[in-house]
Design a protein around this motif. Structure first.
Motif, PDB file in Angstrom:
ATOM      1  N   ASN A  18       0.828  -1.189   0.000  1.00  0.00           N
ATOM      2  CA  ASN A  18       0.000   0.000   0.000  1.00  0.00           C
ATOM      3  C   ASN A  18       0.872   1.253   0.000  1.00  0.00           C
ATOM      4  OD1 ASN A  18      -2.350  -1.621   0.340  1.00  0.00           O
ATOM      5  ND2 ASN A  18      -1.805  -1.854   2.475  1.00  0.00           N
ATOM      6  N   PRO A  19       1.387   1.673  -1.164  1.00  0.00           N
ATOM      7  CA  PRO A  19       2.232   2.862  -1.201  1.00  0.00           C
ATOM      8  C   PRO A  19       1.460   4.097  -0.753  1.00  0.00           C
ATOM      9  CG  PRO A  19       1.548   2.216  -3.410  1.00  0.00           C
ATOM     10  CD  PRO A  19       1.135   1.111  -2.489  1.00  0.00           C
ATOM     11  N   GLU A  20       2.191   5.109  -0.343  1.00  0.00           N
ATOM     12  CA  GLU A  20       1.569   6.330   0.138  1.00  0.00           C
ATOM     13  C   GLU A  20       0.751   6.997  -0.977  1.00  0.00           C
ATOM     14  OE1 GLU A  20       1.680   7.376   3.313  1.00  0.00           O
ATOM     15  OE2 GLU A  20       2.758   5.511   3.719  1.00  0.00           O
ATOM     16  N   ILE A  21      -0.337   7.647  -0.556  1.00  0.00           N
ATOM     17  CA  ILE A  21      -1.113   8.450  -1.497  1.00  0.00           C
ATOM     18  C   ILE A  21      -0.299   9.700  -1.816  1.00  0.00           C
ATOM     19  CG2 ILE A  21      -3.262   9.704  -1.873  1.00  0.00           C
ATOM     20  CD1 ILE A  21      -3.663   6.690  -1.635  1.00  0.00           C
ATOM     21  N   ALA A  22      -0.040   9.943  -3.097  1.00  0.00           N
ATOM     22  CA  ALA A  22       0.846  11.040  -3.484  1.00  0.00           C
ATOM     23  C   ALA A  22       0.144  12.388  -3.532  1.00  0.00           C
ATOM     24  CB  ALA A  22       1.470  10.740  -4.845  1.00  0.00           C
ATOM     25  N   SER A  23      -1.122  12.391  -3.925  1.00  0.00           N
ATOM     26  CA  SER A  23      -1.880  13.637  -4.033  1.00  0.00           C
ATOM     27  C   SER A  23      -3.366  13.319  -4.097  1.00  0.00           C
ATOM     28  CB  SER A  23      -1.448  14.442  -5.269  1.00  0.00           C
ATOM     29  OG  SER A  23      -1.491  13.638  -6.435  1.00  0.00           O
ATOM     30  N   LEU A  24      -4.169  14.370  -4.063  1.00  0.00           N
ATOM     31  CA  LEU A  24      -5.617  14.212  -3.968  1.00  0.00           C
ATOM     32  C   LEU A  24      -6.299  15.074  -5.015  1.00  0.00           C
ATOM     33  CD1 LEU A  24      -8.027  13.128  -2.171  1.00  0.00           C
ATOM     34  CD2 LEU A  24      -7.801  15.243  -0.866  1.00  0.00           C
ATOM     35  N   TYR A  25      -7.214  14.467  -5.789  1.00  0.00           N
ATOM     36  CA  TYR A  25      -7.983  15.192  -6.798  1.00  0.00           C
ATOM     37  C   TYR A  25      -9.466  14.957  -6.522  1.00  0.00           C
ATOM     38  CZ  TYR A  25      -3.550  15.664  -9.241  1.00  0.00           C
ATOM     39  OH  TYR A  25      -2.250  15.970  -9.559  1.00  0.00           O
ATOM     40  N   VAL A  26     -10.237  16.036  -6.547  1.00  0.00           N
ATOM     41  CA  VAL A  26     -11.630  15.976  -6.097  1.00  0.00           C
ATOM     42  C   VAL A  26     -12.574  16.445  -7.196  1.00  0.00           C
ATOM     43  CG1 VAL A  26     -13.282  16.794  -4.378  1.00  0.00           C
ATOM     44  CG2 VAL A  26     -10.889  16.411  -3.721  1.00  0.00           C
ATOM     45  N   PHE A  27     -13.645  15.672  -7.415  1.00  0.00           N
ATOM     46  CA  PHE A  27     -14.674  15.993  -8.396  1.00  0.00           C
ATOM     47  C   PHE A  27     -16.042  15.837  -7.726  1.00  0.00           C
ATOM     48  CE2 PHE A  27     -11.019  13.900 -10.300  1.00  0.00           C
ATOM     49  CZ  PHE A  27     -10.626  14.791 -11.282  1.00  0.00           C
ATOM     50  N   GLY A  28     -16.946  16.769  -7.977  1.00  0.00           N
ATOM     51  CA  GLY A  28     -18.260  16.626  -7.359  1.00  0.00           C
ATOM     52  C   GLY A  28     -19.054  17.910  -7.302  1.00  0.00           C
ATOM     53  N   ASP A  29     -19.832  18.055  -6.225  1.00  0.00           N
ATOM     54  CA  ASP A  29     -20.762  19.175  -6.088  1.00  0.00           C
ATOM     55  C   ASP A  29     -20.449  19.989  -4.840  1.00  0.00           C
ATOM     56  OD1 ASP A  29     -21.737  17.567  -4.016  1.00  0.00           O
ATOM     57  OD2 ASP A  29     -23.354  16.738  -5.243  1.00  0.00           O
ATOM     58  N   ARG A  52      -4.903  21.487  -1.843  1.00  0.00           N
ATOM     59  CA  ARG A  52      -4.796  22.661  -2.718  1.00  0.00           C
ATOM     60  C   ARG A  52      -6.084  22.850  -3.522  1.00  0.00           C
ATOM     61  NH1 ARG A  52       0.468  21.436  -6.108  1.00  0.00           N
ATOM     62  NH2 ARG A  52      -0.505  19.375  -6.087  1.00  0.00           N
ATOM     63  N   PRO A  53      -6.611  24.085  -3.550  1.00  0.00           N
ATOM     64  CA  PRO A  53      -7.825  24.343  -4.339  1.00  0.00           C
ATOM     65  C   PRO A  53      -7.651  23.997  -5.818  1.00  0.00           C
ATOM     66  CG  PRO A  53      -7.361  26.175  -2.851  1.00  0.00           C
ATOM     67  CD  PRO A  53      -6.170  25.264  -2.799  1.00  0.00           C
ATOM     68  N   THR A  54      -6.428  24.073  -6.320  1.00  0.00           N
ATOM     69  CA  THR A  54      -6.194  23.781  -7.740  1.00  0.00           C
ATOM     70  C   THR A  54      -6.440  22.317  -8.075  1.00  0.00           C
ATOM     71  OG1 THR A  54      -3.842  23.528  -7.208  1.00  0.00           O
ATOM     72  CG2 THR A  54      -4.545  25.655  -8.109  1.00  0.00           C
TER      73      THR A  54
END
Length: 293
Positions: free
Chosen positions: A28-39, A85-87
């Motif tokens: 289980n490698p580390e999560i490198a970054s986070l991307y979010v999609f939705g409402d 990050r908001p980006t």
């Protein structure tokens, strides 16, 4: 002799522990970054910036969030030791799953992201939560919204996404804005159909993409548990909205809902923690590391 045996046993125990931690880290490698999609449940300011800070209105809503504080993906980001990050957040308040409305839908968000990033990070976590606005805005069948969410996930998987976190819907007929309305029963039925269809679709997706890991935030079960046992979550009111009209209650941390639809930041914190646990259960997060944090 006994002391020697004790030290030997202790040494073996420590060795086994570190071997387990080491092999778990490899698996289980580390999560490198986070991307979010939705409402609006995940929006951290896209609508706010586009409207020049007019909506959602500040200070009733916190810095562009549809709540009185930070939202669940930000709390999840903290647990994953990432910067939110908001980006990297493409969620828009008011977004549906697929129709072309005033704001980018879930499918549009994902398609635009893929066009701008033809090679995406396989070690990143991709978060999707949408569908509520479809039904609140009149969708009377769960088939298309479920297909849209499934297509969004499949599109990400096709370009290399390996780790997906997707949330189902809480009972839309039991929100403060809907629970006494004429369509409360139908919204509850649509919620059930959506969640059942999504569960089936996710199973099919993992069969088609053998290297795809999907964790599910069961928001429906969490909201039900909060209504049944509010004190377990430190809540005292899981029915009414804290903020109504132009006035807010004096104890928002004890409310599930900030307004007629959206959770308080206290509830968002619980959602984020529950999502983190779902990732542990899915093997996306090193459980040994999680225990140490």
């Amino acid at each position: 002799m006994k002391a020697k045996n004790w030290f030997l046993a202790a040494g073996l125990t420590i060795l086994v522990f570190f071997m387990v931690v080491f092999t778990t880290s490899i698996r289980n490698p580390e999560i490198a970054s986070l991307y979010v999609f939705g409402d609006s449940l995940s929006d951290v300011g896209n609508v706010f910036r586009t409207t020049g800070g007019m909506y959602p209105p500040n200070p009733s809503y916190y810095q562009g969030r549809y709540s009185n504080g930070r939202v669940w993906v930000e709390y999840l980001s903290d647990r994953l030791s990432l910067s939110s990050r908001p980006t990297n957040n493409f969620a828009w308040g008011g977004a549906t799953t697929g129709s072309n409305g005033y704001v980018p839908s879930l499918l549009t968000q994902v398609q635009s992201f893929i066009q701008a990033n033809p090679q995406i990070n396989p070690d990143a976590l991709y978060v999707l939560w949408a569908g509520a606005n479809d039904y609140l805005q009149g969708a009377s069948n769960a088939t298309v919204p479920v297909q849209n969410v499934t297509q969004a996930i499949a599109s990400l998987a096709d370009v290399g996404a390996k780790k997906i976190l997707v949330a189902n819907l809480p009972d839309l007929g039991q929100l403060p804005a809907t629970r006494t309305s004429a369509n409360s029963t139908s919204l509850s039925a649509l919620t059930g159909a959506h969640n059942q269809g999504l569960r089936r679709s996710l199973k099919v997706l993992t069969q088609k993409h053998s290297d795809l890991e999907i964790a599910t935030l069961d928001a429906d079960a969490l909201y039900r548990e909060a209504r049944s046992n509010p004190k377990t979550f430190g809540l005292s009111n899981t029915i009414a909205a804290c903020f109504s009209g132009s006035r807010a209650c004096g104890n928002p941390d004890e409310f599930l809902f900030w307004d007629g639809i959206h959770p308080t930041t206290a509830a968002h914190r619980i959602l984020g923690e529950t999502a983190f646990k779902a990732m542990i259960d899915a093997g996306m997060v090193n459980s040994a590391k999680a225990l140490l944090e």
